[in-house]
Write an enzyme that holds these catalytic residues in place. Structure first.
Site, PDB file in Angstrom:
ATOM      1  N   LYS A 109       0.920  -1.232   0.104  1.00 28.46           N
ATOM      2  CA  LYS A 109      -0.098  -0.003  -0.039  1.00 28.46           C
ATOM      3  C   LYS A 109       0.982   1.081   0.000  1.00 28.46           C
ATOM      4  O   LYS A 109       1.714   1.386   0.896  1.00 28.46           O
ATOM      5  CB  LYS A 109      -0.507   0.014   1.262  1.00 28.46           C
ATOM      6  CG  LYS A 109      -2.334   0.578   1.208  1.00 28.46           C
ATOM      7  CD  LYS A 109      -2.995   0.157   2.338  1.00 28.46           C
ATOM      8  CE  LYS A 109      -4.337   1.080   2.550  1.00 28.46           C
ATOM      9  NZ  LYS A 109      -4.959   0.632   3.568  1.00 28.46           N
TER      10      LYS A 109
HETATM   11  O1  G3P Z   1      -9.627   1.746   4.768  1.00 27.44           O
HETATM   12  C1  G3P Z   1      -9.082   2.916   5.276  1.00 27.44           C
HETATM   13  C2  G3P Z   1      -9.542   3.209   6.639  1.00 27.44           C
HETATM   14  O2  G3P Z   1      -8.951   2.386   7.596  1.00 27.44           O
HETATM   15  C3  G3P Z   1      -9.907   4.550   7.213  1.00 27.44           C
HETATM   16  O3  G3P Z   1     -11.250   4.491   7.831  1.00 27.44           O
HETATM   17  O4  G3P Z   1     -12.798   5.534   9.187  1.00 27.44           O
HETATM   18  O5  G3P Z   1     -10.077   6.240   9.638  1.00 27.44           O
HETATM   19  O6  G3P Z   1     -11.740   7.066   7.639  1.00 27.44           O
HETATM   20  P1  G3P Z   1     -11.412   6.017   8.737  1.00 27.44           P
END
Ligand code: G3P
Length: 217
Positions: free
Chosen positions: A83
């Site tokens: 990634k």
């Molecule tokens: O897949 C990306 C994720 O981990 C981010 O999620 O909820 O932190 O925006 P969030």
């Protein structure tokens, strides 16, 4: 639509994997920090458990350093997807790492143009963050739809991996729009099973089964 689980918690992955709900796993530095585990160790454990792609994120910012980190992450297992962030350096690293035969997930995508660049750089996955766009009162799902149109217009093979998913509705909406993959935290995937009428109906069935003395075993 494939389901990836967005976590580095081994037990949560194992529970969903036993139900056939895990087509892959995504992690990032924040999720690794939350797990309290060493990135190389926990990623290896996940790769041993899950046969689909497991995203492991670089932490360097310069292309040459990302490439070196990506090569090391790719040595963990054949199902690693390296990634990289959607920066100019990240795109350079994406090109080199995909040319070397690695799966690459380009993350932190917030515009159709970023997704277009990632596809041109040969990304295996593009990760648009829909929840974080919704947080800013903009249209996360709209971004998925725009990328779907662009990729279909030109036959790009990069998989749209909807990320930053916060609700069960995000999952069904991504499926309707045609995201190839959605990655969600375990609690969101489990919440997809919930409905108040299911609970209410089951409650009635249980009461009636007792009243009727129904026994099967
Ligand atoms: O897949 C990306 C994720 O981990 C981010 O999620 O909820 O932190 O925006 P969030």
């Amino acid at each position: 639509m494939k389901f990836f689980v967005d976590t580095a918690e081994i037990d949560a992955i194992a529970e969903l994997n036993a139900l056939g709900m895990v087509d892959g796993v995504t992690t990032n530095p924040s999720l690794i920090m939350k797990s309290g585990r060493d990135i190389l160790e926990v990623t290896k454990e996940i790769c041993d458990m899950v046969s689909g792609p497991v995203s492991a994120e670089v932490v360097a910012l310069k292309a040459e350093d990302m490439i070196a980190e990506g090569r090391k992450l790719a040595e963990i297992a054949p199902n690693i997807a390296v990634k990289v962030p959607l920066t100019w350096d990240g795109l350079k690293a994406c090109k080199v790492l995909t040319d070397e035969g690695n799966m690459v997930n380009v993350t932190l995508c917030f515009t159709p143009n970023q997704a277009l660049l990632a596809a041109k750089a040969g990304a295996t996955f593009i990760s648009p963050f829909i929840g974080r766009l919704d947080d800013l009162n903009t249209d996360g799902l709209g971004l998925i739809a725009e990328i779907r149109t662009i990729y279909d217009n030109f036959g790009f093979e990069t998989n749209i991996l909807a990320a930053s998913i916060r609700t069960p509705n995000h999952m069904s909406d991504c499926a309707k729009i045609g995201a190839d993959v959605a990655t969600a935290p375990p609690n969101v995937i489990k919440a997809m099973a919930n409905h108040v009428l299911t609970d209410k109906g089951l409650d009635q069935f249980v009461k009636d089964a007792e009243k009727a003395g129904i026994k099967i075993l």
